[in-house]
Design a protein around this motif. Structure first.
Motif, PDB file in Angstrom:
ATOM      1  N   LYS A   4       0.847  -1.201   0.000  1.00  0.00           N
ATOM      2  CA  LYS A   4       0.000   0.000   0.000  1.00  0.00           C
ATOM      3  C   LYS A   4       0.882   1.251   0.000  1.00  0.00           C
ATOM      4  O   LYS A   4       1.758   1.384   0.852  1.00  0.00           O
ATOM      5  CB  LYS A   4      -0.887  -0.025   1.247  1.00  0.00           C
ATOM      6  N   VAL A   5       0.634   2.107  -0.960  1.00  0.00           N
ATOM      7  CA  VAL A   5       1.375   3.373  -1.040  1.00  0.00           C
ATOM      8  C   VAL A   5       0.370   4.517  -0.971  1.00  0.00           C
ATOM      9  O   VAL A   5      -0.561   4.576  -1.779  1.00  0.00           O
ATOM     10  CB  VAL A   5       2.190   3.471  -2.352  1.00  0.00           C
ATOM     11  N   ASP A  72       2.658   0.994   3.484  1.00  0.00           N
ATOM     12  CA  ASP A  72       4.077   0.620   3.474  1.00  0.00           C
ATOM     13  C   ASP A  72       4.934   1.848   3.206  1.00  0.00           C
ATOM     14  O   ASP A  72       6.041   1.977   3.729  1.00  0.00           O
ATOM     15  CB  ASP A  72       4.321  -0.442   2.393  1.00  0.00           C
ATOM     16  N   ILE A  73       4.423   2.715   2.349  1.00  0.00           N
ATOM     17  CA  ILE A  73       5.142   3.962   2.024  1.00  0.00           C
ATOM     18  C   ILE A  73       4.122   5.098   1.979  1.00  0.00           C
ATOM     19  O   ILE A  73       3.002   4.910   1.488  1.00  0.00           O
ATOM     20  CB  ILE A  73       5.821   3.883   0.631  1.00  0.00           C
ATOM     21  N   VAL A  74       4.501   6.248   2.504  1.00  0.00           N
ATOM     22  CA  VAL A  74       3.700   7.458   2.302  1.00  0.00           C
ATOM     23  C   VAL A  74       4.595   8.490   1.620  1.00  0.00           C
ATOM     24  O   VAL A  74       5.713   8.758   2.076  1.00  0.00           O
ATOM     25  CB  VAL A  74       3.159   8.038   3.627  1.00  0.00           C
ATOM     26  N   VAL A  75       4.104   9.033   0.517  1.00  0.00           N
ATOM     27  CA  VAL A  75       4.844  10.062  -0.223  1.00  0.00           C
ATOM     28  C   VAL A  75       4.196  11.406   0.089  1.00  0.00           C
ATOM     29  O   VAL A  75       2.983  11.560  -0.079  1.00  0.00           O
ATOM     30  CB  VAL A  75       4.767   9.792  -1.751  1.00  0.00           C
ATOM     31  N   ILE A  76       4.972  12.354   0.564  1.00  0.00           N
ATOM     32  CA  ILE A  76       4.400  13.688   0.880  1.00  0.00           C
ATOM     33  C   ILE A  76       4.706  14.669  -0.253  1.00  0.00           C
ATOM     34  O   ILE A  76       5.873  15.019  -0.493  1.00  0.00           O
ATOM     35  CB  ILE A  76       4.965  14.251   2.197  1.00  0.00           C
ATOM     36  N   PRO A 111       2.289   3.796  11.816  1.00  0.00           N
ATOM     37  CA  PRO A 111       3.476   4.067  12.643  1.00  0.00           C
ATOM     38  C   PRO A 111       4.750   3.394  12.151  1.00  0.00           C
ATOM     39  O   PRO A 111       5.832   3.772  12.580  1.00  0.00           O
ATOM     40  CB  PRO A 111       3.063   3.539  14.030  1.00  0.00           C
ATOM     41  N   GLU A 112       4.624   2.424  11.256  1.00  0.00           N
ATOM     42  CA  GLU A 112       5.802   1.694  10.773  1.00  0.00           C
ATOM     43  C   GLU A 112       6.203   2.101   9.358  1.00  0.00           C
ATOM     44  O   GLU A 112       7.052   1.471   8.737  1.00  0.00           O
ATOM     45  CB  GLU A 112       5.504   0.181  10.727  1.00  0.00           C
ATOM     46  N   THR A 113       5.547   3.102   8.823  1.00  0.00           N
ATOM     47  CA  THR A 113       5.715   3.381   7.389  1.00  0.00           C
ATOM     48  C   THR A 113       7.084   3.970   7.051  1.00  0.00           C
ATOM     49  O   THR A 113       7.841   4.398   7.926  1.00  0.00           O
ATOM     50  CB  THR A 113       4.608   4.358   6.917  1.00  0.00           C
ATOM     51  N   SER A 239      12.396   0.608  -5.543  1.00  0.00           N
ATOM     52  CA  SER A 239      13.507   0.001  -4.813  1.00  0.00           C
ATOM     53  C   SER A 239      13.072  -0.479  -3.435  1.00  0.00           C
ATOM     54  O   SER A 239      13.577  -1.492  -2.935  1.00  0.00           O
ATOM     55  CB  SER A 239      14.676   0.987  -4.703  1.00  0.00           C
ATOM     56  N   ILE A 240      12.099   0.223  -2.848  1.00  0.00           N
ATOM     57  CA  ILE A 240      11.600  -0.181  -1.521  1.00  0.00           C
ATOM     58  C   ILE A 240      10.638  -1.370  -1.655  1.00  0.00           C
ATOM     59  O   ILE A 240      10.837  -2.413  -1.032  1.00  0.00           O
ATOM     60  CB  ILE A 240      10.895   1.011  -0.825  1.00  0.00           C
TER      61      ILE A 240
END
Ligand code: APR
Length: 309
Positions: A4-5, A72-76, A111-113, A239-240
């Motif tokens: 999930k992104v 899993d990833i948050v892009v700001i 909290p783990e992102t 890559s992540i």
């Protein structure tokens, strides 16, 4: 289950990033913005492209951070973009407040992102997010070096009429006028670039790279770049999510590497599923190290200004 992104900010950079990731299919995408309807409309439009582009991924738009839970990833990408005549630093206070509010919401639900920061002025915003998130430094990464390096590689490929695939380069330092193209590690088909292009012409290409963002802003007049920035984010996300261990120039929190302490500055890092796995230390000439120090000083100035607010 797909990864999930989530992408904060459904503007030019955010929506283009969402599209790139949606089309890769390895992650479901959540697009979030403060403007009601904007992320929902763009996400639905994107979802309806699925049958044509062949993506079974899900993409939703929302104004509620609950929907970003367990990303899993948050892009700001939220924040204001530059207008002609503005520097990235002119965005400092407005975007600083936006970083504070979005970061607390992000970590509340994920909290783990791993967070990738794109909002400008990039290095200062990455530092702000790192400090307010409470996440370890491995998990807060700034996007800028991939973009700056992509611009440099584009101009070098044009100059020499060769494929961009054969150009290796690093642009380090802060994402601003003080960025540092490292010529010792810039090669064309393995040949050092300084053997192929004169010093004078290289200087012009470096200047164009440093002004690359402003060149686009002055052409667009109503916004800043988004195709190349979103491509840079997507390469980091690849890559992540795919645990590729790519070595990419990114803004990372340095604690002594390159002689720089407690500051986000662009350096080569190895990125995998846990975020930054290693900060790669390459040899810099005295002149390059001095340029990197000057670049770090420019970032530090912004941090100092923010801390007085
Ligand atoms: N929460 C969520 N979204 C927000 C918030 C907030 N607090 N504040 C602003 N936004 C949204 C805006 O509503 C807008 O949709 O951020 C989006 C920004 O989009 P654009 O104005 O199109 O800007 P963009 O070109 O995408 O650039 C965003 O990335 O490259 C950098 O310098 C650029 O800092 C800028 C950022």
């Amino acid at each position: 289950m797909r990864k999930k992104v989530s992408i904060v900010g459904a503007g030019q950079v955010g929506a283009t990033t969402a599209q790139r990731i949606f089309e890769k299919q390895y992650a479901d995408v959540v697009l979030i913005d403060i403007v009601e309807g904007l992320p929902q409309g763009k996400a639905l439009d994107m979802l309806e492209s699925g049958p044509v582009v062949g993506s079974d991924a899900q993409v939703i738009g929302t104004n509620d951070y609950k929907d970003t839970a367990n990303s899993d990833i948050v892009v700001i990408t939220s924040g204001v973009a530059r207008k002609p005549g503005m520097s990235r630093d002119d965005l400092l206070f407005t975007n600083m407040k936006i970083m504070d509010s979005v970061t607390s919401e992000i970590v509340k639900y994920s909290p783990e992102t791993i967070i990738i920061v794109v909002t400008n002025p990039l290095d200062a915003m990455a530092q702000r997010v790192y400090q307010s998130s409470g996440l370890p430094r491995e998990k807060v990464i700034g996007q800028s070096g991939v973009l700056d390096t992509a611009r440099f590689r584009t101009f070098l490929a044009q100059e020499l009429n060769v494929s961009i695939r054969d150009i290796q380069a690093y642009v380090l330092g802060g994402h601003g006028d003080t960025m540092v193209p490292v010529l010792g590690y810039t090669t064309v088909g393995g040949v050092p670039v300084s053997e192929l292009i004169s010093e004078k012409r290289l200087g012009e290409i470096i200047k164009r790279t440093q002004d690359g963002g402003a060149e686009i802003v002055s052409l667009l007049k109503t916004g800043s770049a988004y195709y190349a920035p979103s491509a840079g984010v997507a390469e980091m996300v690849d890559s992540i999510i795919l645990n590729q261990h790519r070595i990419l120039p990114c803004a990372a929190y340095l604690t002594g590497e390159y002689g720089i302490n407690n500051l986000y500055v662009g350096v080569p890092v190895k990125i995998g599923s846990s975020g930054i796995e290693e900060i790669i230390q390459i040899n810099l000439s005295n002149e390059e190290q001095a340029m990197l120090n000057a670049s770090a000083d420019a970032v530090q100035e912004l941090i100092d200004v923010m801390s007085k607010q």
